[in-house]
Scaffold this motif. Structure first.
Motif, PDB file in Angstrom:
ATOM      1  N   SER A 209     -55.713  -5.560  35.445  1.00 41.02           N
ATOM      2  CA  SER A 209     -56.272  -6.915  35.355  1.00 41.02           C
ATOM      3  C   SER A 209     -55.499  -7.882  36.244  1.00 41.02           C
ATOM      4  CB  SER A 209     -56.250  -7.409  33.914  1.00 41.02           C
ATOM      5  OG  SER A 209     -57.098  -6.631  33.116  1.00 41.02           O
ATOM      6  N   GLY A 210     -54.187  -7.768  36.236  1.00 41.98           N
ATOM      7  CA  GLY A 210     -53.354  -8.611  37.085  1.00 41.98           C
ATOM      8  C   GLY A 210     -53.618  -8.370  38.565  1.00 41.98           C
ATOM      9  N   GLU A 211     -53.758  -7.108  38.934  1.00 44.22           N
ATOM     10  CA  GLU A 211     -54.057  -6.772  40.330  1.00 44.22           C
ATOM     11  C   GLU A 211     -55.431  -7.300  40.739  1.00 44.22           C
ATOM     12  OE1 GLU A 211     -52.228  -5.024  42.943  1.00 44.22           O
ATOM     13  OE2 GLU A 211     -50.780  -5.896  41.570  1.00 44.22           O
ATOM     14  N   MET A 212     -56.386  -7.238  39.834  1.00 45.43           N
ATOM     15  CA  MET A 212     -57.723  -7.757  40.134  1.00 45.43           C
ATOM     16  C   MET A 212     -57.664  -9.259  40.382  1.00 45.43           C
ATOM     17  SD  MET A 212     -60.191  -5.580  37.577  1.00 45.43           S
ATOM     18  CE  MET A 212     -61.663  -6.467  38.031  1.00 45.43           C
ATOM     19  N   LYS A 213     -56.909  -9.974  39.564  1.00 43.86           N
ATOM     20  CA  LYS A 213     -56.764 -11.422  39.747  1.00 43.86           C
ATOM     21  C   LYS A 213     -56.087 -11.731  41.082  1.00 43.86           C
ATOM     22  CE  LYS A 213     -56.722 -12.540  34.869  1.00 43.86           C
ATOM     23  NZ  LYS A 213     -55.904 -12.855  33.698  1.00 43.86           N
ATOM     24  N   ARG A 214     -55.092 -10.920  41.447  1.00 40.95           N
ATOM     25  CA  ARG A 214     -54.398 -11.121  42.710  1.00 40.95           C
ATOM     26  C   ARG A 214     -55.359 -10.914  43.882  1.00 40.95           C
ATOM     27  NH1 ARG A 214     -51.795  -8.215  46.474  1.00 40.95           N
ATOM     28  NH2 ARG A 214     -52.106  -6.208  45.463  1.00 40.95           N
TER      29      ARG A 214
ATOM     30  N   GLY B 245     -60.513  -6.604  50.725  1.00 36.97           N
ATOM     31  CA  GLY B 245     -60.191  -7.106  49.389  1.00 36.97           C
ATOM     32  C   GLY B 245     -61.289  -6.802  48.392  1.00 36.97           C
ATOM     33  N   ILE B 246     -62.535  -6.928  48.827  1.00 39.97           N
ATOM     34  CA  ILE B 246     -63.669  -6.635  47.949  1.00 39.97           C
ATOM     35  C   ILE B 246     -63.698  -5.152  47.591  1.00 39.97           C
ATOM     36  CG2 ILE B 246     -66.202  -6.503  47.877  1.00 39.97           C
ATOM     37  CD1 ILE B 246     -66.209  -9.180  49.450  1.00 39.97           C
ATOM     38  N   ALA B 247     -63.419  -4.289  48.565  1.00 39.77           N
ATOM     39  CA  ALA B 247     -63.397  -2.838  48.302  1.00 39.77           C
ATOM     40  C   ALA B 247     -62.287  -2.494  47.314  1.00 39.77           C
ATOM     41  CB  ALA B 247     -63.212  -2.077  49.610  1.00 39.77           C
ATOM     42  N   ALA B 248     -61.109  -3.076  47.507  1.00 37.76           N
ATOM     43  CA  ALA B 248     -59.988  -2.822  46.593  1.00 37.76           C
ATOM     44  C   ALA B 248     -60.308  -3.346  45.195  1.00 37.76           C
ATOM     45  CB  ALA B 248     -58.717  -3.469  47.130  1.00 37.76           C
ATOM     46  N   HIS B 249     -60.935  -4.517  45.134  1.00 40.30           N
ATOM     47  CA  HIS B 249     -61.304  -5.102  43.845  1.00 40.30           C
ATOM     48  C   HIS B 249     -62.305  -4.201  43.119  1.00 40.30           C
ATOM     49  CE1 HIS B 249     -63.290  -7.878  41.031  1.00 40.30           C
ATOM     50  NE2 HIS B 249     -62.104  -8.469  40.986  1.00 40.30           N
ATOM     51  N   SER B 250     -63.260  -3.651  43.851  1.00 39.24           N
ATOM     52  CA  SER B 250     -64.263  -2.758  43.252  1.00 39.24           C
ATOM     53  C   SER B 250     -63.607  -1.498  42.699  1.00 39.24           C
ATOM     54  CB  SER B 250     -65.317  -2.375  44.286  1.00 39.24           C
ATOM     55  OG  SER B 250     -66.040  -3.503  44.687  1.00 39.24           O
ATOM     56  N   GLN B 251     -62.654  -0.972  43.455  1.00 38.86           N
ATOM     57  CA  GLN B 251     -61.945   0.215  42.997  1.00 38.86           C
ATOM     58  C   GLN B 251     -61.154  -0.097  41.722  1.00 38.86           C
ATOM     59  OE1 GLN B 251     -59.190   1.808  45.845  1.00 38.86           O
ATOM     60  NE2 GLN B 251     -59.009   3.758  44.781  1.00 38.86           N
ATOM     61  N   LEU B 252     -60.500  -1.242  41.700  1.00 37.36           N
ATOM     62  CA  LEU B 252     -59.750  -1.635  40.508  1.00 37.36           C
ATOM     63  C   LEU B 252     -60.670  -1.848  39.317  1.00 37.36           C
ATOM     64  CD1 LEU B 252     -57.202  -4.114  42.105  1.00 37.36           C
ATOM     65  CD2 LEU B 252     -56.650  -1.961  40.963  1.00 37.36           C
ATOM     66  N   GLU B 253     -61.855  -2.386  39.574  1.00 36.99           N
ATOM     67  CA  GLU B 253     -62.818  -2.606  38.498  1.00 36.99           C
ATOM     68  C   GLU B 253     -63.254  -1.272  37.886  1.00 36.99           C
ATOM     69  OE1 GLU B 253     -66.726  -5.384  37.680  1.00 36.99           O
ATOM     70  OE2 GLU B 253     -65.966  -5.165  39.707  1.00 36.99           O
ATOM     71  N   ALA B 254     -63.455  -0.269  38.730  1.00 33.29           N
ATOM     72  CA  ALA B 254     -63.819   1.060  38.233  1.00 33.29           C
ATOM     73  C   ALA B 254     -62.683   1.636  37.388  1.00 33.29           C
ATOM     74  CB  ALA B 254     -64.146   1.983  39.401  1.00 33.29           C
ATOM     75  N   GLN B 255     -61.447   1.474  37.860  1.00 32.46           N
ATOM     76  CA  GLN B 255     -60.298   1.959  37.099  1.00 32.46           C
ATOM     77  C   GLN B 255     -60.169   1.222  35.768  1.00 32.46           C
ATOM     78  OE1 GLN B 255     -56.897   1.502  39.655  1.00 32.46           O
ATOM     79  NE2 GLN B 255     -57.446   3.245  40.947  1.00 32.46           N
TER      80      GLN B 255
ATOM     81  N   GLU C  72     -62.738   2.662  33.385  1.00 31.06           N
ATOM     82  CA  GLU C  72     -62.318   3.992  32.927  1.00 31.06           C
ATOM     83  C   GLU C  72     -61.241   3.889  31.853  1.00 31.06           C
ATOM     84  OE1 GLU C  72     -61.020   6.187  36.348  1.00 31.06           O
ATOM     85  OE2 GLU C  72     -63.022   6.210  37.245  1.00 31.06           O
ATOM     86  N   ASN C  73     -60.271   3.015  32.090  1.00 28.87           N
ATOM     87  CA  ASN C  73     -59.186   2.869  31.127  1.00 28.87           C
ATOM     88  C   ASN C  73     -59.652   2.218  29.827  1.00 28.87           C
ATOM     89  OD1 ASN C  73     -56.336   3.711  32.169  1.00 28.87           O
ATOM     90  ND2 ASN C  73     -57.447   2.925  33.942  1.00 28.87           N
ATOM     91  N   LYS C  74     -60.638   1.338  29.900  1.00 32.19           N
ATOM     92  CA  LYS C  74     -61.205   0.765  28.673  1.00 32.19           C
ATOM     93  C   LYS C  74     -61.875   1.852  27.851  1.00 32.19           C
ATOM     94  CE  LYS C  74     -62.034  -4.008  30.125  1.00 32.19           C
ATOM     95  NZ  LYS C  74     -63.049  -5.019  30.464  1.00 32.19           N
ATOM     96  N   ILE C  75     -62.571   2.755  28.522  1.00 26.98           N
ATOM     97  CA  ILE C  75     -63.222   3.867  27.820  1.00 26.98           C
ATOM     98  C   ILE C  75     -62.163   4.748  27.164  1.00 26.98           C
ATOM     99  CG2 ILE C  75     -64.556   5.984  28.168  1.00 26.98           C
ATOM    100  CD1 ILE C  75     -66.104   4.426  30.380  1.00 26.98           C
ATOM    101  N   VAL C  76     -61.081   5.021  27.875  1.00 25.35           N
ATOM    102  CA  VAL C  76     -59.998   5.833  27.309  1.00 25.35           C
ATOM    103  C   VAL C  76     -59.411   5.148  26.083  1.00 25.35           C
ATOM    104  CG1 VAL C  76     -57.665   6.725  27.729  1.00 25.35           C
ATOM    105  CG2 VAL C  76     -59.431   6.989  29.473  1.00 25.35           C
ATOM    106  N   LEU C  77     -59.178   3.851  26.165  1.00 22.33           N
ATOM    107  CA  LEU C  77     -58.619   3.119  25.030  1.00 22.33           C
ATOM    108  C   LEU C  77     -59.583   3.140  23.845  1.00 22.33           C
ATOM    109  CD1 LEU C  77     -56.102   1.538  24.204  1.00 22.33           C
ATOM    110  CD2 LEU C  77     -57.258  -0.540  24.938  1.00 22.33           C
ATOM    111  N   ASP C  78     -60.874   3.010  24.119  1.00 21.17           N
ATOM    112  CA  ASP C  78     -61.870   3.086  23.049  1.00 21.17           C
ATOM    113  C   ASP C  78     -61.850   4.462  22.386  1.00 21.17           C
ATOM    114  OD1 ASP C  78     -62.626   0.487  23.585  1.00 21.17           O
ATOM    115  OD2 ASP C  78     -64.422   1.046  24.728  1.00 21.17           O
ATOM    116  N   GLU C  79     -61.720   5.491  23.197  1.00 23.36           N
ATOM    117  CA  GLU C  79     -61.664   6.856  22.653  1.00 23.36           C
ATOM    118  C   GLU C  79     -60.390   7.068  21.831  1.00 23.36           C
ATOM    119  OE1 GLU C  79     -63.971   9.385  22.768  1.00 23.36           O
ATOM    120  OE2 GLU C  79     -65.302   7.892  23.672  1.00 23.36           O
ATOM    121  N   LEU C  80     -59.279   6.527  22.313  1.00 22.11           N
ATOM    122  CA  LEU C  80     -58.024   6.653  21.568  1.00 22.11           C
ATOM    123  C   LEU C  80     -58.101   5.906  20.238  1.00 22.11           C
ATOM    124  CD1 LEU C  80     -55.363   6.266  24.410  1.00 22.11           C
ATOM    125  CD2 LEU C  80     -55.952   8.357  23.155  1.00 22.11           C
ATOM    126  N   ALA C  81     -58.867   4.836  20.190  1.00 20.00           N
ATOM    127  CA  ALA C  81     -59.013   4.067  18.953  1.00 20.00           C
ATOM    128  C   ALA C  81     -59.771   4.857  17.891  1.00 20.00           C
ATOM    129  CB  ALA C  81     -59.727   2.753  19.246  1.00 20.00           C
TER     130      ALA C  81
END
Length: 125
Positions: free
Chosen positions: A88-93, A30-40, A43-52
């Motif tokens: 975010s939902g997957e991370m909470k799960r 679960g910790i490994a999956a959470h870390s992977q989701l955190e990285a994703q 990355e997506n926050k950076i993409v959204l910032d760039e799109l802005a």
């Protein structure tokens, strides 16, 4: 105490130890999956910032297989925002599952302690 009681305690202890080990693996997964989701998520926050930073006239392309396909800027922002919500939902799960496994692990550890106390009382007799 009899060997029957001792055998019963051995089986209980073995079962509790296996439970703790299984839950430990579950927590680590679960910790490994959470870390992977955190990285994703990052990355997506950076993409959204760039799109802005882009203007309405800017061209946006999406990589589909080996080719770039033109995409509407508003659609790209919407897709990335939805992806952020999903991640975010997957991370909470995963956080909830990790917490539950850790709680179960603690219960099993207490059970091991109780069994060890029973062993000690047998040894004193």
């Amino acid at each position: 105490m009899s060997t029957v009681a001792r055998t019963k305690l051995d089986k209980e202890l073995q079962k509790a130890v296996q439970t703790v080990q299984g839950l430990h693996k579950e927590v680590q997964k679960g910790i490994a999956a959470h870390s992977q989701l955190e990285a994703q998520l990052n990355e997506n926050k950076i993409v959204l910032d760039e799109l802005a930073l882009l203007t309405d006239e800017s061209r946006v392309f999406k990589l589909v297989g080996p080719i770039l396909v033109r995409q509407d800027l508003f659609e790209a922002r919407d897709i990335v925002t939805k992806r952020l919500d999903y991640i975010s939902g997957e991370m909470k799960r995963h956080e909830k599952a990790i917490k539950e496994a850790e709680d179960k692990q603690e219960v099993s550890r207490k059970q091991i302690g109780e069994i060890q106390a029973q062993y000690q009382s047998i040894a004193k007799k």
